[in-house]
Write a protein that holds these residues in place. Structure first.
Motif, PDB file in Angstrom:
ATOM      1  N   ALA A   1       3.649  10.268   2.231  1.00 22.96           N
ATOM      2  CA  ALA A   1       2.845   9.342   3.043  1.00 22.96           C
ATOM      3  C   ALA A   1       3.198   7.897   2.735  1.00 22.96           C
ATOM      4  O   ALA A   1       3.284   7.055   3.640  1.00 22.96           O
ATOM      5  CB  ALA A   1       1.362   9.587   2.806  1.00 22.96           C
ATOM      6  N   GLY A   2       3.421   7.589   1.479  1.00 26.90           N
ATOM      7  CA  GLY A   2       3.815   6.234   1.102  1.00 26.90           C
ATOM      8  C   GLY A   2       5.169   5.845   1.670  1.00 26.90           C
ATOM      9  O   GLY A   2       5.374   4.702   2.091  1.00 26.90           O
ATOM     10  N   ARG A   3       6.097   6.795   1.698  1.00 29.02           N
ATOM     11  CA  ARG A   3       7.410   6.510   2.298  1.00 29.02           C
ATOM     12  C   ARG A   3       7.292   6.237   3.781  1.00 29.02           C
ATOM     13  O   ARG A   3       7.941   5.350   4.317  1.00 29.02           O
ATOM     14  CB  ARG A   3       8.365   7.681   2.064  1.00 29.02           C
ATOM     15  N   VAL A   4       6.453   7.017   4.455  1.00 31.95           N
ATOM     16  CA  VAL A   4       6.272   6.829   5.895  1.00 31.95           C
ATOM     17  C   VAL A   4       5.620   5.480   6.178  1.00 31.95           C
ATOM     18  O   VAL A   4       6.016   4.767   7.100  1.00 31.95           O
ATOM     19  CB  VAL A   4       5.443   7.992   6.490  1.00 31.95           C
ATOM     20  N   ILE A   5       4.633   5.113   5.378  1.00 35.85           N
ATOM     21  CA  ILE A   5       3.918   3.856   5.603  1.00 35.85           C
ATOM     22  C   ILE A   5       4.802   2.654   5.315  1.00 35.85           C
ATOM     23  O   ILE A   5       4.802   1.680   6.064  1.00 35.85           O
ATOM     24  CB  ILE A   5       2.636   3.819   4.745  1.00 35.85           C
ATOM     25  N   SER A   6       5.569   2.692   4.243  1.00 32.56           N
ATOM     26  CA  SER A   6       6.344   1.511   3.843  1.00 32.56           C
ATOM     27  C   SER A   6       7.656   1.354   4.602  1.00 32.56           C
ATOM     28  O   SER A   6       8.278   0.301   4.538  1.00 32.56           O
ATOM     29  CB  SER A   6       6.627   1.544   2.345  1.00 32.56           C
ATOM     30  N   ARG A   7       8.069   2.371   5.322  1.00 34.74           N
ATOM     31  CA  ARG A   7       9.317   2.286   6.089  1.00 34.74           C
ATOM     32  C   ARG A   7       9.115   1.376   7.299  1.00 34.74           C
ATOM     33  O   ARG A   7       8.090   1.454   7.975  1.00 34.74           O
ATOM     34  CB  ARG A   7       9.709   3.688   6.559  1.00 34.74           C
ATOM     35  N   PRO A   8      10.076   0.500   7.583  1.00 34.71           N
ATOM     36  CA  PRO A   8       9.913  -0.371   8.762  1.00 34.71           C
ATOM     37  C   PRO A   8       9.941   0.437  10.052  1.00 34.71           C
ATOM     38  O   PRO A   8      10.674   1.420  10.180  1.00 34.71           O
ATOM     39  CB  PRO A   8      11.092  -1.326   8.692  1.00 34.71           C
ATOM     40  N   ARG A   9       9.116   0.022  10.978  1.00 39.24           N
ATOM     41  CA  ARG A   9       9.010   0.713  12.261  1.00 39.24           C
ATOM     42  C   ARG A   9      10.179   0.290  13.149  1.00 39.24           C
ATOM     43  O   ARG A   9      10.436  -0.885  13.328  1.00 39.24           O
ATOM     44  CB  ARG A   9       7.702   0.356  12.932  1.00 39.24           C
TER      45      ARG A   9
ATOM     46  N   PHE B   1       0.828  -1.202   0.000  1.00 40.08           N
ATOM     47  CA  PHE B   1       0.000   0.000   0.000  1.00 40.08           C
ATOM     48  C   PHE B   1       0.868   1.259   0.000  1.00 40.08           C
ATOM     49  O   PHE B   1       0.552   2.234  -0.681  1.00 40.08           O
ATOM     50  CB  PHE B   1      -0.955   0.000   1.195  1.00 40.08           C
ATOM     51  N   GLY B   2       1.967   1.246   0.757  1.00 37.85           N
ATOM     52  CA  GLY B   2       2.882   2.382   0.760  1.00 37.85           C
ATOM     53  C   GLY B   2       3.502   2.615  -0.610  1.00 37.85           C
ATOM     54  O   GLY B   2       3.578   3.749  -1.094  1.00 37.85           O
ATOM     55  N   TRP B   3       3.936   1.533  -1.259  1.00 38.97           N
ATOM     56  CA  TRP B   3       4.505   1.658  -2.599  1.00 38.97           C
ATOM     57  C   TRP B   3       3.451   2.095  -3.610  1.00 38.97           C
ATOM     58  O   TRP B   3       3.735   2.855  -4.542  1.00 38.97           O
ATOM     59  CB  TRP B   3       5.150   0.348  -3.035  1.00 38.97           C
ATOM     60  N   LEU B   4       2.225   1.627  -3.423  1.00 38.84           N
ATOM     61  CA  LEU B   4       1.139   2.045  -4.302  1.00 38.84           C
ATOM     62  C   LEU B   4       0.871   3.546  -4.162  1.00 38.84           C
ATOM     63  O   LEU B   4       0.691   4.245  -5.167  1.00 38.84           O
ATOM     64  CB  LEU B   4      -0.123   1.243  -3.978  1.00 38.84           C
ATOM     65  N   LEU B   5       0.865   4.034  -2.937  1.00 40.89           N
ATOM     66  CA  LEU B   5       0.703   5.476  -2.712  1.00 40.89           C
ATOM     67  C   LEU B   5       1.837   6.271  -3.359  1.00 40.89           C
ATOM     68  O   LEU B   5       1.604   7.319  -3.967  1.00 40.89           O
ATOM     69  CB  LEU B   5       0.653   5.789  -1.217  1.00 40.89           C
TER      70      LEU B   5
END
Length: 87
Positions: free
Chosen positions: A74-82, A14-18
């Motif tokens: 937003a996609g970078r923030v979502i796809s980055r590992p926590r 989803f992050g990469w899609l964004l």
């Protein structure tokens, strides 16, 4: 050593899609804005025409570019590992 934190593959997708959608929006809006700017420069209306053209570009082209860049961020923030800290 602690195991590396991983995100769900669906969340990463989803992050990469964004990021992909945001990139397409930003690139197409930017290309259209550049095309319009080149048309304004070639019209020969002088500085007044250029200033009004830049205003139109910022209004109609700047908003989609900003939305596209926001989606990329937003996609970078979502796809980055926590990363979690252990004390």
């Amino acid at each position: 050593m602690s195991p590396r934190p991983e995100r769900s593959p669906a969340v990463v997708f989803f992050g990469w899609l964004l990021m992909g959608i945001g990139g397409l929006i930003a690139v197409t809006a930017g290309a259209c804005s550049l095309y319009f700017l080149a048309g304004m420069l070639g019209a020969g209306d002088g500085l007044d025409g250029l200033v009004s053209g830049l205003g139109l570009i910022l209004i109609f082209g700047g908003v989609p570019i900003a939305v596209g860049l926001a989606l990329i961020f937003a996609g970078r923030v979502i796809s980055r590992p926590r990363v979690t800290r252990r004390d």
